[in-house]
Write a protein that holds these residues in place. Structure first.
Motif, mmCIF file in Angstrom:
data_model
loop_
_atom_site.group_PDB
_atom_site.id
_atom_site.type_symbol
_atom_site.label_atom_id
_atom_site.label_comp_id
_atom_site.label_asym_id
_atom_site.label_seq_id
_atom_site.Cartn_x
_atom_site.Cartn_y
_atom_site.Cartn_z
ATOM 1 N N ALA A 119 0.823 -1.205 0.000
ATOM 2 C CA ALA A 119 0.000 0.000 0.000
ATOM 3 C C ALA A 119 0.863 1.263 0.000
ATOM 4 C CB ALA A 119 -0.914 0.001 1.216
ATOM 5 N N TRP A 120 0.368 2.279 -0.669
ATOM 6 C CA TRP A 120 1.064 3.565 -0.693
ATOM 7 C C TRP A 120 0.925 4.222 0.665
ATOM 8 C CZ3 TRP A 120 -0.852 6.080 -5.896
ATOM 9 C CH2 TRP A 120 -0.485 5.258 -6.971
ATOM 10 N N LYS A 121 1.859 5.072 1.003
ATOM 11 C CA LYS A 121 1.802 5.815 2.267
ATOM 12 C C LYS A 121 1.268 7.222 1.984
ATOM 13 C CE LYS A 121 5.350 3.255 4.614
ATOM 14 N NZ LYS A 121 4.635 2.381 5.433
ATOM 15 N N VAL A 151 -8.415 2.491 -12.957
ATOM 16 C CA VAL A 151 -8.852 2.906 -11.628
ATOM 17 C C VAL A 151 -8.723 1.743 -10.656
ATOM 18 C CG1 VAL A 151 -10.879 3.582 -10.275
ATOM 19 C CG2 VAL A 151 -10.411 4.721 -12.433
ATOM 20 N N ARG A 152 -9.210 0.594 -11.048
ATOM 21 C CA ARG A 152 -9.179 -0.575 -10.151
ATOM 22 C C ARG A 152 -7.755 -1.021 -9.845
ATOM 23 N NH1 ARG A 152 -14.218 -2.622 -9.240
ATOM 24 N NH2 ARG A 152 -15.811 -2.070 -10.747
ATOM 25 N N GLN A 153 -6.888 -1.004 -10.853
ATOM 26 C CA GLN A 153 -5.498 -1.394 -10.628
ATOM 27 C C GLN A 153 -4.827 -0.483 -9.606
ATOM 28 O OE1 GLN A 153 -4.432 -1.387 -14.914
ATOM 29 N NE2 GLN A 153 -3.189 -3.179 -14.377
ATOM 30 N N LEU A 154 -4.961 0.829 -9.811
ATOM 31 C CA LEU A 154 -4.336 1.778 -8.891
ATOM 32 C C LEU A 154 -4.971 1.727 -7.509
ATOM 33 C CD1 LEU A 154 -3.573 4.903 -11.077
ATOM 34 C CD2 LEU A 154 -1.964 3.317 -10.059
ATOM 35 N N ALA A 155 -6.277 1.508 -7.446
ATOM 36 C CA ALA A 155 -6.947 1.418 -6.152
ATOM 37 C C ALA A 155 -6.416 0.226 -5.358
ATOM 38 C CB ALA A 155 -8.456 1.303 -6.340
ATOM 39 N N MET A 156 -6.217 -0.890 -6.027
ATOM 40 C CA MET A 156 -5.674 -2.065 -5.346
ATOM 41 C C MET A 156 -4.232 -1.805 -4.918
ATOM 42 S SD MET A 156 -7.413 -5.304 -7.398
ATOM 43 C CE MET A 156 -5.864 -6.091 -7.491
ATOM 44 N N GLU A 157 -3.440 -1.217 -5.794
ATOM 45 C CA GLU A 157 -2.041 -0.936 -5.494
ATOM 46 C C GLU A 157 -1.896 0.033 -4.323
ATOM 47 O OE1 GLU A 157 1.603 1.275 -7.747
ATOM 48 O OE2 GLU A 157 0.322 -0.002 -8.974
ATOM 49 N N ALA A 158 -2.739 1.072 -4.291
ATOM 50 C CA ALA A 158 -2.649 2.096 -3.257
ATOM 51 C C ALA A 158 -3.439 1.731 -1.999
ATOM 52 C CB ALA A 158 -3.158 3.427 -3.806
ATOM 53 N N ALA A 159 -4.250 0.688 -2.096
ATOM 54 C CA ALA A 159 -5.110 0.249 -0.983
ATOM 55 C C ALA A 159 -6.103 1.345 -0.583
ATOM 56 C CB ALA A 159 -4.284 -0.216 0.206
ATOM 57 N N GLN A 204 -3.021 13.522 -3.181
ATOM 58 C CA GLN A 204 -1.726 12.865 -3.067
ATOM 59 C C GLN A 204 -1.544 11.824 -4.171
ATOM 60 O OE1 GLN A 204 -0.466 11.936 1.103
ATOM 61 N NE2 GLN A 204 -2.449 12.882 1.623
ATOM 62 N N ILE A 205 -2.623 11.136 -4.513
ATOM 63 C CA ILE A 205 -2.568 10.170 -5.618
ATOM 64 C C ILE A 205 -2.339 10.909 -6.932
ATOM 65 C CG2 ILE A 205 -3.929 8.516 -6.961
ATOM 66 C CD1 ILE A 205 -5.258 7.701 -4.275
ATOM 67 N N ALA A 206 -3.069 11.997 -7.145
ATOM 68 C CA ALA A 206 -2.903 12.785 -8.367
ATOM 69 C C ALA A 206 -1.473 13.288 -8.486
ATOM 70 C CB ALA A 206 -3.893 13.950 -8.385
ATOM 71 N N GLU A 207 -0.906 13.751 -7.380
ATOM 72 C CA GLU A 207 0.466 14.253 -7.385
ATOM 73 C C GLU A 207 1.455 13.134 -7.723
ATOM 74 O OE1 GLU A 207 3.422 15.693 -3.951
ATOM 75 O OE2 GLU A 207 1.659 16.970 -4.201
ATOM 76 N N ARG A 208 1.218 11.962 -7.185
ATOM 77 C CA ARG A 208 2.113 10.825 -7.455
ATOM 78 C C ARG A 208 2.059 10.427 -8.933
ATOM 79 N NH1 ARG A 208 3.113 5.730 -3.576
ATOM 80 N NH2 ARG A 208 4.332 4.475 -5.001
ATOM 81 N N SER A 268 -10.106 3.241 -1.997
ATOM 82 C CA SER A 268 -11.339 3.024 -2.738
ATOM 83 C C SER A 268 -11.162 3.431 -4.206
ATOM 84 C CB SER A 268 -12.445 3.868 -2.105
ATOM 85 O OG SER A 268 -13.530 4.030 -2.980
ATOM 86 N N PRO A 269 -11.793 2.688 -5.138
ATOM 87 C CA PRO A 269 -11.766 3.125 -6.533
ATOM 88 C C PRO A 269 -12.314 4.538 -6.721
ATOM 89 C CG PRO A 269 -12.527 0.870 -6.409
ATOM 90 C CD PRO A 269 -12.439 1.382 -4.995
ATOM 91 N N ASN A 270 -13.257 4.945 -5.881
ATOM 92 C CA ASN A 270 -13.806 6.303 -5.974
ATOM 93 C C ASN A 270 -12.736 7.354 -5.711
ATOM 94 O OD1 ASN A 270 -16.380 5.396 -6.564
ATOM 95 N ND2 ASN A 270 -17.034 5.428 -4.432
ATOM 96 N N THR A 271 -11.805 7.052 -4.808
ATOM 97 C CA THR A 271 -10.721 7.986 -4.503
ATOM 98 C C THR A 271 -9.808 8.152 -5.712
ATOM 99 O OG1 THR A 271 -10.821 7.331 -2.179
ATOM 100 C CG2 THR A 271 -8.821 8.468 -2.911
ATOM 101 N N VAL A 272 -9.487 7.039 -6.373
ATOM 102 C CA VAL A 272 -8.643 7.092 -7.566
ATOM 103 C C VAL A 272 -9.386 7.811 -8.688
ATOM 104 C CG1 VAL A 272 -7.414 5.735 -9.296
ATOM 105 C CG2 VAL A 272 -7.391 5.008 -6.907
#
Length: 77
Positions: free
Chosen positions: A2-4, A37-45, A14-18, A47-51
């Protein structure tokens, strides 16, 4: 793994910046497709809505664009 994230800004920003840093460093080249969206949501741990919110922010900034069912791509310029 998971991303910090820090508590000083919204997680979607923070996700957008990364992602933006990955574009600038060439991880995602101009015209290249970014993960779904789903790939990044899983990687970052998160919600898909956040991504999705992060992607919307990046689209508004003109960094990525959506090509319907094909996915999202880095803009050419």
């Amino acid at each position: 793994m998971a991303w910090k994230f820090t508590g000083d800004r919204a997680v979607y920003l923070q996700i957008a910046e990364r992602i933006k840093k990955s574009v600038l460093s060439g991880v995602y080249p101009p015209g290249g497709q970014i993960p779904s969206v789903r790939q990044l949501a899983m990687e970052a741990a998160v919600s898909p809505n956040t991504v999705q919110h992060a992607f919307t922010e990046l689209e508004n900034q003109g960094i990525i664009l959506s090509r319907g069912t094909l996915g999202r791509f880095v803009t050419e310029n």
